[in-house]
Scaffold this active site. Structure first.
Site, PDB file in Angstrom:
ATOM      1  N   HIS A  54       0.830  -1.168   0.106  1.00  0.00           N
ATOM      2  CA  HIS A  54       0.074   0.018  -0.004  1.00  0.00           C
ATOM      3  C   HIS A  54       0.952   1.308   0.016  1.00  0.00           C
ATOM      4  CE1 HIS A  54      -3.923  -1.775   1.764  1.00  0.00           C
ATOM      5  NE2 HIS A  54      -3.355  -2.714   0.829  1.00  0.00           N
ATOM      6  N   GLU A  56       0.867   3.832   1.670  1.00  0.00           N
ATOM      7  CA  GLU A  56       1.268   4.338   3.236  1.00  0.00           C
ATOM      8  C   GLU A  56       2.338   3.382   3.671  1.00  0.00           C
ATOM      9  OE1 GLU A  56      -3.267   4.559   3.044  1.00  0.00           O
ATOM     10  OE2 GLU A  56      -1.976   3.598   2.142  1.00  0.00           O
ATOM     11  N   CYS A  87      -2.715   0.132   7.365  1.00  0.00           N
ATOM     12  CA  CYS A  87      -1.985   1.497   7.317  1.00  0.00           C
ATOM     13  C   CYS A  87      -2.463   2.310   8.309  1.00  0.00           C
ATOM     14  CB  CYS A  87      -2.316   2.322   5.867  1.00  0.00           C
ATOM     15  SG  CYS A  87      -1.994   0.956   4.392  1.00  0.00           S
TER      16      CYS A  87
END
Length: 161
Positions: A54, A56, A87
């Site tokens: 992801h 993040e 996240c």
């Protein structure tokens, strides 16, 4: 004149657009410390074949490497879409004091939409949450991506009929 939050959200949007061009869900993230971007990331789950890829998570890893510390307690995270539970948990674990969000995520948002991991009093750390920064732009990047994906799927489906 752009505000500081808008300036860095524009940087995150550039990364979201990079993800879209790669066929990834367009989410971008930057982490800023003392007025400098020290971590960047965009969604790469399909590219990396990893749930962990992801925006993040990548930005946190890069910022931690830059600072040579897992604690990002002097940093601000800017992300185009409300963080998911993973996240948001990573932001809390990294001790990030402020998370700035472009648009909210009705399906997995963990900064108040579905859950609020960023600001849960049961945890030893919580993050200040700022929402709606360049919300329209962040939302439009996502909407356009999914419109294009659906159109491509329809074209593919009709080619096989």
């Amino acid at each position: 004149m752009l505000t500081e939050d808008e300036k860095y959200m524009r940087e995150a949007l550039k990364l979201a657009e990079k993800a879209a061009k790669a066929g990834e869900v367009p989410i971008g993230c930057v982490i800023v410390c003392d007025g400098k971007v020290i971590g960047r990331g965009y969604n790469r789950r399909n590219t990396d074949h990893s749930t962990l890829s992801h925006a993040e998570m990548t930005a946190i890893k890069k910022a931690s490497t830059y600072l040579k510390d897992w604690r990002l307690d002097q940093c601000t995270m800017y992300v185009t879409l409300e963080p998911c539970q993973m996240c948001a948990g990573a932001a809390v674990q990294a001790r990030i004091p402020k998370v700035v969000i472009g648009c909210m995520s009705p399906k997995s948002g963990s900064a108040g939409t579905v859950a609020n991991i960023l600001n849960n009093p049961a945890f030893t750390h919580s993050c200040e949450i700022v929402t709606g920064v360049l919300s329209e732009e962040c939302s439009t990047v996502l909407k356009n991506f999914f419109i294009r994906m659906r159109a491509e799927k329809r074209a593919l489906d009709s080619a096989y009929k």
